[in-house]
Design a protein around this motif. Structure first.
Motif, PDB file in Angstrom:
ATOM      1  N   PHE A   9       0.790  -1.228   0.000  1.00  0.00           N
ATOM      2  CA  PHE A   9       0.000   0.000   0.000  1.00  0.00           C
ATOM      3  C   PHE A   9       0.827   1.285   0.000  1.00  0.00           C
ATOM      4  CE2 PHE A   9      -2.608  -3.347   1.894  1.00  0.00           C
ATOM      5  CZ  PHE A   9      -3.646  -3.338   0.980  1.00  0.00           C
ATOM      6  N   ASN A  10       2.122   1.181  -0.031  1.00  0.00           N
ATOM      7  CA  ASN A  10       2.980   2.348  -0.060  1.00  0.00           C
ATOM      8  C   ASN A  10       3.298   2.689  -1.514  1.00  0.00           C
ATOM      9  OD1 ASN A  10       5.090   4.193   0.054  1.00  0.00           O
ATOM     10  ND2 ASN A  10       5.919   3.297   1.931  1.00  0.00           N
ATOM     11  N   PRO A  11       2.930   3.901  -1.975  1.00  0.00           N
ATOM     12  CA  PRO A  11       3.149   4.259  -3.385  1.00  0.00           C
ATOM     13  C   PRO A  11       4.602   4.175  -3.848  1.00  0.00           C
ATOM     14  CG  PRO A  11       1.806   5.905  -2.285  1.00  0.00           C
ATOM     15  CD  PRO A  11       2.286   4.957  -1.222  1.00  0.00           C
ATOM     16  N   GLN A  12       5.543   4.319  -2.945  1.00  0.00           N
ATOM     17  CA  GLN A  12       6.926   4.259  -3.401  1.00  0.00           C
ATOM     18  C   GLN A  12       7.333   2.844  -3.778  1.00  0.00           C
ATOM     19  OE1 GLN A  12       8.834   5.587   0.300  1.00  0.00           O
ATOM     20  NE2 GLN A  12      10.433   4.098  -0.078  1.00  0.00           N
ATOM     21  N   TYR A  13       6.585   1.833  -3.346  1.00  0.00           N
ATOM     22  CA  TYR A  13       6.891   0.443  -3.684  1.00  0.00           C
ATOM     23  C   TYR A  13       5.981  -0.127  -4.770  1.00  0.00           C
ATOM     24  CZ  TYR A  13       9.617   0.399   0.624  1.00  0.00           C
ATOM     25  OH  TYR A  13      10.524   0.670   1.598  1.00  0.00           O
ATOM     26  N   VAL A  14       4.787   0.415  -4.893  1.00  0.00           N
ATOM     27  CA  VAL A  14       3.797  -0.148  -5.817  1.00  0.00           C
ATOM     28  C   VAL A  14       4.106   0.291  -7.241  1.00  0.00           C
ATOM     29  CG1 VAL A  14       1.358  -0.180  -6.445  1.00  0.00           C
ATOM     30  CG2 VAL A  14       2.021  -0.226  -4.044  1.00  0.00           C
ATOM     31  N   ASN A  15       4.063  -0.671  -8.151  1.00  0.00           N
ATOM     32  CA  ASN A  15       4.254  -0.386  -9.572  1.00  0.00           C
ATOM     33  C   ASN A  15       3.029   0.404 -10.054  1.00  0.00           C
ATOM     34  OD1 ASN A  15       4.227  -0.479 -12.368  1.00  0.00           O
ATOM     35  ND2 ASN A  15       5.030  -2.568 -12.469  1.00  0.00           N
ATOM     36  N   PRO A  16       3.201   1.641 -10.536  1.00  0.00           N
ATOM     37  CA  PRO A  16       2.058   2.454 -10.963  1.00  0.00           C
ATOM     38  C   PRO A  16       1.235   1.793 -12.063  1.00  0.00           C
ATOM     39  CG  PRO A  16       4.068   3.764 -10.945  1.00  0.00           C
ATOM     40  CD  PRO A  16       4.458   2.350 -10.681  1.00  0.00           C
ATOM     41  N   ASP A  17       1.895   1.101 -12.987  1.00  0.00           N
ATOM     42  CA  ASP A  17       1.162   0.424 -14.058  1.00  0.00           C
ATOM     43  C   ASP A  17       0.268  -0.671 -13.494  1.00  0.00           C
ATOM     44  OD1 ASP A  17       2.341   2.026 -15.986  1.00  0.00           O
ATOM     45  OD2 ASP A  17       3.985   0.611 -16.324  1.00  0.00           O
ATOM     46  N   TYR A  18       0.784  -1.412 -12.542  1.00  0.00           N
ATOM     47  CA  TYR A  18      -0.004  -2.466 -11.900  1.00  0.00           C
ATOM     48  C   TYR A  18      -1.179  -1.856 -11.146  1.00  0.00           C
ATOM     49  CZ  TYR A  18      -1.240  -6.285  -8.759  1.00  0.00           C
ATOM     50  OH  TYR A  18      -1.928  -7.243  -8.071  1.00  0.00           O
ATOM     51  N   TYR A  19      -0.926  -0.787 -10.429  1.00  0.00           N
ATOM     52  CA  TYR A  19      -1.983  -0.113  -9.670  1.00  0.00           C
ATOM     53  C   TYR A  19      -3.085   0.385 -10.605  1.00  0.00           C
ATOM     54  CZ  TYR A  19      -4.241   3.247  -6.586  1.00  0.00           C
ATOM     55  OH  TYR A  19      -5.171   3.938  -5.859  1.00  0.00           O
ATOM     56  N   GLU A  21      -3.784  -0.727 -13.583  1.00  0.00           N
ATOM     57  CA  GLU A  21      -4.459  -1.894 -14.160  1.00  0.00           C
ATOM     58  C   GLU A  21      -5.494  -2.442 -13.185  1.00  0.00           C
ATOM     59  OE1 GLU A  21      -5.620  -4.965 -16.710  1.00  0.00           O
ATOM     60  OE2 GLU A  21      -4.667  -3.040 -17.066  1.00  0.00           O
ATOM     61  N   MET A  22      -5.164  -2.460 -11.915  1.00  0.00           N
ATOM     62  CA  MET A  22      -6.114  -2.924 -10.902  1.00  0.00           C
ATOM     63  C   MET A  22      -7.316  -1.978 -10.829  1.00  0.00           C
ATOM     64  SD  MET A  22      -5.105  -5.774  -9.609  1.00  0.00           S
ATOM     65  CE  MET A  22      -4.578  -6.132 -11.262  1.00  0.00           C
ATOM     66  N   GLN A  23      -7.075  -0.685 -10.930  1.00  0.00           N
ATOM     67  CA  GLN A  23      -8.172   0.278 -10.943  1.00  0.00           C
ATOM     68  C   GLN A  23      -9.047   0.083 -12.176  1.00  0.00           C
ATOM     69  OE1 GLN A  23      -6.059   4.072 -10.549  1.00  0.00           O
ATOM     70  NE2 GLN A  23      -7.044   4.328  -8.548  1.00  0.00           N
ATOM     71  N   ARG A  24      -8.425  -0.152 -13.334  1.00  0.00           N
ATOM     72  CA  ARG A  24      -9.184  -0.368 -14.569  1.00  0.00           C
ATOM     73  C   ARG A  24     -10.045  -1.616 -14.465  1.00  0.00           C
ATOM     74  NH1 ARG A  24      -9.754  -3.310 -18.581  1.00  0.00           N
ATOM     75  NH2 ARG A  24      -8.066  -4.716 -18.066  1.00  0.00           N
ATOM     76  N   GLN A  25      -9.466  -2.689 -13.906  1.00  0.00           N
ATOM     77  CA  GLN A  25     -10.223  -3.934 -13.740  1.00  0.00           C
ATOM     78  C   GLN A  25     -11.382  -3.745 -12.776  1.00  0.00           C
ATOM     79  OE1 GLN A  25      -7.595  -7.156 -12.713  1.00  0.00           O
ATOM     80  NE2 GLN A  25      -6.623  -7.175 -14.724  1.00  0.00           N
ATOM     81  N   GLN A  26     -11.178  -2.978 -11.704  1.00  0.00           N
ATOM     82  CA  GLN A  26     -12.258  -2.709 -10.751  1.00  0.00           C
ATOM     83  C   GLN A  26     -13.376  -1.918 -11.428  1.00  0.00           C
ATOM     84  OE1 GLN A  26     -12.693  -3.871  -7.699  1.00  0.00           O
ATOM     85  NE2 GLN A  26     -14.612  -2.792  -7.456  1.00  0.00           N
ATOM     86  N   HIS A  27     -12.989  -0.928 -12.223  1.00  0.00           N
ATOM     87  CA  HIS A  27     -13.983  -0.132 -12.957  1.00  0.00           C
ATOM     88  C   HIS A  27     -14.769  -1.023 -13.919  1.00  0.00           C
ATOM     89  CE1 HIS A  27     -15.785   3.224 -15.067  1.00  0.00           C
ATOM     90  NE2 HIS A  27     -15.379   2.671 -16.194  1.00  0.00           N
ATOM     91  N   GLU A  28     -14.073  -1.882 -14.641  1.00  0.00           N
ATOM     92  CA  GLU A  28     -14.728  -2.792 -15.589  1.00  0.00           C
ATOM     93  C   GLU A  28     -15.708  -3.711 -14.866  1.00  0.00           C
ATOM     94  OE1 GLU A  28     -15.703  -4.460 -19.219  1.00  0.00           O
ATOM     95  OE2 GLU A  28     -14.585  -2.644 -18.811  1.00  0.00           O
ATOM     96  N   PHE A  29     -15.296  -4.246 -13.727  1.00  0.00           N
ATOM     97  CA  PHE A  29     -16.166  -5.111 -12.931  1.00  0.00           C
ATOM     98  C   PHE A  29     -17.429  -4.359 -12.504  1.00  0.00           C
ATOM     99  CE2 PHE A  29     -17.579  -6.456  -8.706  1.00  0.00           C
ATOM    100  CZ  PHE A  29     -17.959  -7.762  -8.982  1.00  0.00           C
ATOM    101  N   GLU A  30     -17.264  -3.137 -12.021  1.00  0.00           N
ATOM    102  CA  GLU A  30     -18.413  -2.344 -11.573  1.00  0.00           C
ATOM    103  C   GLU A  30     -19.356  -2.037 -12.731  1.00  0.00           C
ATOM    104  OE1 GLU A  30     -16.655   0.996  -9.592  1.00  0.00           O
ATOM    105  OE2 GLU A  30     -15.966  -0.245  -7.911  1.00  0.00           O
ATOM    106  N   GLN A  31     -18.795  -1.752 -13.911  1.00  0.00           N
ATOM    107  CA  GLN A  31     -19.635  -1.476 -15.067  1.00  0.00           C
ATOM    108  C   GLN A  31     -20.421  -2.717 -15.495  1.00  0.00           C
ATOM    109  OE1 GLN A  31     -19.993   1.794 -16.640  1.00  0.00           O
ATOM    110  NE2 GLN A  31     -19.280   1.995 -14.532  1.00  0.00           N
TER     111      GLN A  31
END
Length: 74
Positions: A9-19, A21-31
């Motif tokens: 959960f720390n932005p300095q460690y999380v790959n922004p592309d992965y993050y 992609e996870m947001q995009r997948q969550q949006h797709e699921f909600e839609q």
């Protein structure tokens, strides 16, 4: 805090592309979930219309079209 939590959960460690992609997948699921809800609502509408006599079905249909047009700003 444990190291795993900090890395997940720390932005300095999380790959922004992965993050993102996870947001995009969550949006797709909600839609997709909302599409299912819309289809269920149409099914419920059809079931309700079946309970209306033929003389009033056209009136119900027109009222539903009017409401749809109003909600979609047509």
């Amino acid at each position: 805090m444990n190291t795993f939590y900090n890395q997940m959960f720390n932005p300095q460690y999380v790959n922004p592309d992965y993050y993102h992609e996870m947001q995009r997948q969550q949006h797709e699921f909600e839609q997709q979930k909302e599409i299912v809800n819309a289809v269920k609502a149409i099914h419920d509408l059809c079931e309700a219309v079946k309970k209306i006599d033929a003389n009033h079905q056209q009136q119900a249909f027109n009222a539903c079209l009017f409401e749809l047009a109003k909600e979609m700003n047509w």
